[in-house]
Structures are given as C-alpha cells and as structure tokens.
Motif scaffolding. Structure first.
Motif, short mmCIF file in Angstrom:
data_model
loop_
_atom_site.label_atom_id
_atom_site.label_comp_id
_atom_site.label_asym_id
_atom_site.label_seq_id
_atom_site.Cartn_x
_atom_site.Cartn_y
_atom_site.Cartn_z
N ASP A 190 0.84 -1.28 0.20
CA ASP A 190 0.14 0.05 0.13
C ASP A 190 0.84 1.18 0.14
OD1 ASP A 190 -2.36 -1.55 0.12
OD2 ASP A 190 -2.71 -1.36 2.37
N PHE A 191 1.95 1.14 0.72
CA PHE A 191 2.90 2.47 1.03
C PHE A 191 3.53 2.70 -0.34
CE2 PHE A 191 7.47 3.71 1.58
CZ PHE A 191 7.09 5.01 2.06
N LYS A 192 3.89 1.65 -1.29
CA LYS A 192 4.39 1.83 -2.67
C LYS A 192 3.44 2.46 -3.58
CE LYS A 192 6.11 -1.97 -3.89
NZ LYS A 192 6.55 -3.07 -4.86
N ALA A 193 2.01 1.99 -3.49
CA ALA A 193 1.02 2.56 -4.00
C ALA A 193 0.71 4.19 -3.96
CB ALA A 193 -0.24 1.86 -3.84
N VAL A 194 0.96 4.51 -2.70
CA VAL A 194 0.68 5.72 -2.34
C VAL A 194 1.99 6.88 -2.87
CG1 VAL A 194 0.95 7.22 -0.35
CG2 VAL A 194 -0.76 5.30 -0.29
N CYS A 195 3.15 6.13 -2.58
CA CYS A 195 4.37 6.64 -3.29
C CYS A 195 4.37 6.87 -4.57
CB CYS A 195 5.57 5.93 -2.97
SG CYS A 195 6.10 6.13 -1.20
N GLN A 196 3.93 6.05 -5.38
CA GLN A 196 3.67 6.31 -6.80
C GLN A 196 2.70 7.29 -7.22
OE1 GLN A 196 5.85 4.44 -9.28
NE2 GLN A 196 5.03 6.09 -10.51
N ILE A 198 1.87 10.04 -5.37
CA ILE A 198 2.67 11.23 -5.09
C ILE A 198 3.83 11.50 -6.03
CG2 ILE A 198 3.86 12.46 -3.40
CD1 ILE A 198 2.47 10.67 -1.33
N LYS A 199 4.43 10.56 -6.48
CA LYS A 199 5.50 11.03 -7.31
C LYS A 199 4.99 11.28 -8.93
CE LYS A 199 9.26 8.81 -10.20
NZ LYS A 199 9.85 7.54 -10.46
N ASP A 200 3.70 10.62 -9.01
CA ASP A 200 3.08 11.02 -10.44
C ASP A 200 2.63 12.37 -10.58
OD1 ASP A 200 3.71 8.64 -11.66
OD2 ASP A 200 1.72 7.77 -10.94
N SER A 201 2.18 13.03 -9.32
CA SER A 201 1.69 14.24 -9.12
C SER A 201 2.81 15.36 -9.19
CB SER A 201 1.02 14.60 -7.76
OG SER A 201 2.07 14.60 -6.68
N GLY A 202 4.17 14.76 -9.36
CA GLY A 202 5.22 15.89 -9.20
C GLY A 202 5.85 16.20 -8.10
N LYS A 203 5.47 15.43 -6.90
CA LYS A 203 6.09 15.72 -5.71
C LYS A 203 7.10 14.59 -5.26
CE LYS A 203 2.27 18.98 -4.30
NZ LYS A 203 2.88 19.96 -4.43
N THR A 204 7.68 14.99 -4.18
CA THR A 204 8.68 13.78 -3.84
C THR A 204 7.72 13.16 -2.56
OG1 THR A 204 10.68 15.20 -3.74
CG2 THR A 204 10.65 13.38 -2.26
N PRO A 205 7.69 11.80 -2.79
CA PRO A 205 6.75 11.02 -1.86
C PRO A 205 7.53 10.95 -0.47
CG PRO A 205 7.31 9.90 -3.88
CD PRO A 205 8.11 11.05 -4.07
N LEU A 206 8.60 10.30 -0.33
CA LEU A 206 9.28 10.23 1.17
C LEU A 206 10.72 10.98 0.92
CD1 LEU A 206 9.04 9.04 4.00
CD2 LEU A 206 10.40 6.94 2.62
N TYR A 207 10.82 11.97 1.75
CA TYR A 207 11.85 12.87 1.79
C TYR A 207 12.92 12.25 2.70
CZ TYR A 207 14.86 16.83 2.44
OH TYR A 207 16.03 17.90 2.50
#
Length: 450
Positions: A190-196, A198-207
């Motif tokens: 689920d975490f990977k799906a959330v990260c993807q 966020i990444k697709d939106s142009g932001k850094t998922p996990l700093y």
C-alpha cells in the motif's frame, strides 16, 4: 592552531593574585583550547563579578536545535556572568570520529555534546577517564529517572540531558493525501502505491536525508519494536550472543524495500545530497509529502511555516508491514571535559541551563515537545499522543542491543553504497553482524569469548 602567549597568561595570573580575586581566568581559543586573552574580572551594577572566560562547546549539527535556542541561552549566560560559550559545530557524519580524536589527543572541548545511551557511553566517551562526575549536582535529582542510565556509568552521573523521550513515525501532509484521494498505508505494498501516486503528481513521496549520514539508518533499527514481537527475548539473546543479527531476516527485508523505493524514485532525485535540515523547507513549501521524523519535528515545521498548523498527520511507516512504534529514551547530552581548565564554570553553565525558567525557554524555543524534567509540563499534540498510544510500543534497537549504535554512521555509509549500486542489501546486512562481532571482541565482551 593558535598558541597562547605564555607572558600574557603569566601576567593575567599575577594580576589576579595581586587583586586577591580567585575567579580570574583566561579565555579559550575556538580551535584548540589554548589561552588567548587575559583573564579579567568586571564588576556589574548588581555587584556580581563577570569573568572574561570562553568555554568551548563541541557538538554535531543534530546536537543543537535549529531554532538556536541553546545559543540564545548561552548569550544570556554570558550577559549574566561574562563567561562566553563558543559553539564549534561539526557535520553529523564526522562528529563521532572527531570527538574520539580530540579525546585521545587531550584536546577535547570544555563541554561535549554526545549521543548518550547506556550501551555505548563507555565506548564513545569513556566517562570515568574523560568526564567530570556530576552526581552531586543539585539538578541531578530533578531529571527524569528514565534518562539517567544514558548519562551514567558505574552508578555515577556524568551528563545533563534536556530533550524528553523520542517517538518517531512518518509525518505526512494531509492536504497532499486528500487532494490525491490517498489513505494512510498499513502495508508495504500500500505504501508503494501511495508513493507512486505522489510521484506522478510531481512531488517527492518520502523525503530522505542521506547527507547527514544517520537518517537513512532509522528504518532498520527504529523498527525494533516490531522485531521483538516476532522473536522471543530478542534483545536479550542478541546481547548474550545467543542469536545473530542475520537471523532477524526482517532487517534484510527492509533493506531490500529501501533499495526498491530508491530505485523507483520515491525518495526524490537528489536524496543522497539532501539534509535533515532541508526537510523543513521541503515540507513547508509542499514539495515533499512524507518524512520519517520524531514527533517534535512537527512543531519545527510549524514554527518555520505557521500555515502548516493542522495540515500534518502521522502514521506508522510500514516497512516490512510494521504496525508498531519504537520509543527512544536517550538523546543528546552534555558532558564536561575532566581536563578542562574551567570545570567550575562549566558546572555553572549547567546550573544555569537547569533553572526552571530556562528549562521552559528550552522547551518553548522549538525543536522538542517535552523535556526530561518532570517539573516542566510537556506540550505534545493530543492527536499525536492518541495515535501513538493506539499502537504497540517498544524500545528502539540501538538502545536495547549492544554494538548497534556505535556502528550507526558506518551502516549509513553502507546504505549509501547500496543506493549507488556498489553494495547489495545482503552485503549491508552481513556487515552489521560482522561489525558487532568485531566491536564485542574489541571490548572483550565475555559473551563473545571463544
């Protein structure tokens, strides 16, 4: 390295003797601790004597709040006493080696900021040999007993600590999650799906902040509360050498997951050069959506970006599907060099910092939500406390297992090498146990005796 002039020092001493004043002293050079200025006593309107003395205070970047509150308190101390505190700040990844070198050469600072924990204090600073026994100081009885083991050795107290117990979790931007229709993840997938998303939106998922050298290590050892639920008496068996780190296969699992997230771009494009300090701006400007940090960090972001108040939430970062919270009772602490010319002045500074009004200033100055002094009321956010109390809790691995914390920065370098492809997750995993064995044998730990 500047050298003090003997004639000036002698003159200063003679002047002090002629004046019949026992509180004279000479200043301390910012680099080497050598005498550089004449000791003088100045009278104030209140009639108190002010001494022209400089105490060197050695620390790493993370040893002081970014708000500058400790430096502000030092300025107040100087205004009151004439004693100046010269802060000498070293990058996190260089500090431990530098401090050891300073201690071995007899050139250590008057005051030293040390990552204090009961398992590593001896190997890190050898308090009996290098530090002043502070057991008889008034403020010792006022500190929270839970932190005393981290600043003590052989039943003597050698250090003073201010931040309270730390609890870390994943801080996230609620607005970003809401805008993308995301829910807090409870599993790694689920975490990977959330990260993807966020990444697709142009932001850094996990700093991620590899520049400091320690932040990238947190997922491995601050997941200790999860490991102990999987293995009976884990910490005790590891400390007795009845079990090896390599048997805790979840650590290897997390290393592989970290590598996967890095390769997928979830940490951003420049994470190897990102700093912990830069995370505040990344969050405040909405560039990053998540960051693993202590709960105190929420206030740090809000202090810098008041508009973020109410927009930050927390959840348990589900490395290896973990759903528990690790607690760390240890923190940075200050110790006095036993070879300092100004031991009494250093004690005076500690007394000053331990005044109730200054403890309150330390808390209000940002960077922490509690101090380890029960007389000062904490200011944890209710929603944070409620969430943490809803999950199983345990002690972080670096506090519960021997020979973990001393190799922390080395593990950080290994993880960097893993990210760049020069080491594999398996090699990083094996190195942790290898270094534990080496350090245990070096310390002549009887559990590792052949």
């Amino acid at each position: 390295m500047k050298k003090g002039k003997a004639m000036i020092v002698s003159l200063a001493v003679c002047m002090g003797l002629l004046a019949g004043c026992g509180s004279t002293g000479s200043g301390t050079d910012a680099d080497s601790g050598a005498d550089t200025v004449q000791g003088e006593v100045q009278s104030t309107e209140s009639g108190k004597e002010k001494r022209n003395i400089t105490l060197t205070f050695g620390t790493h970047q993370s040893g002081l709040p970014t708000s500058g509150v400790v430096q502000e308190l030092a300025e107040e101390f100087e205004a009151e006493t004439g004693i100046k505190i010269d802060f000498q700040i070293t990058p996190d990844d260089q500090w431990r080696d530098l401090l050891k070198t300073k201690l071995d050469s007899g050139e250590a600072y008057d005051i030293m900021c040390v990552d204090a924990d009961p398992l590593s204090l001896y190997s890190r600073i050898n308090p009996e040999q290098n530090c002043v026994d502070l057991s008889d100081q008034e403020w010792v009885s006022r500190m929270d007993p839970i932190v005393l083991p981290g600043v003590s050795y052989n039943d003597k107290v050698y250090g003073i600590q201010f931040p309270g117990t730390r609890v870390s979790a994943c801080v996230y931007n609620k607005d970003i999650f809401a805008d993308l229709g995301l829910e807090v993840p409870r599993t790694y997938e689920d975490f990977k799906a959330v990260c993807q998303a966020i990444k697709d939106s142009g932001k850094t998922p996990l700093y991620e902040a590899c520049q400091n050298g320690w932040h990238q290590v947190l997922p491995l050892f601050e997941t200790g509360s999860y490991y102990v639920t999987l293995y009976d008496d884990l910490y005790d068996k590891l400390n007795k050498n009845e079990m090896e780190i390599t048997e805790v296969t979840e650590i290897r699992t997390i290393l592989g997951q970290m590598k996967e997230c890095a390769d997928l771009g979830y940490f951003g494009t420049d994470f190897l050069s990102q700093s912990v300090e830069g995370g505040v701006d990344a969050f405040g400007t909405g560039q990053a959506a998540m960051m693993y940090q202590s709960m105190d960090w929420i206030d740090e972001v809000i202090n810098a970006y008041p508009e973020m108040d109410g927009k930050l939430g927390i959840f348990c970062l589900p490395w290896a599907d973990n759903q528990s919270v690790s607690v760390n009772p240890t923190n940075n602490a200050y110790f006095i060099n036993i070879n300092s010319k100004y031991v009494e002045e250093c004690k005076e500074f500690f007394d000053f910092l331990a005044r109730p009004e200054n403890l309150q200033k330390r808390l209000d100055g940002g960077g922490i939500t509690s101090v380890c002094w029960p007389e000062i009321e904490s200011r944890e956010r209710p929603e944070v406390v409620e969430y943490i109390n809803s999950l199983p809790q345990g002690t972080v691995m670096q506090v519960g297992v021997s020979y973990i914390d001393p190799q922390w920065m080395d593990v950080g370098k290994d993880i960097d090498a893993m990210y760049t492809g020069t080491m594999t997750p398996d090699e990083v995993f094996q190195n942790i146990e290898k270094r534990r064995t080496e350090q245990a044998q070096l310390q002549k730990d009887p559990a590792w005796a052949e």
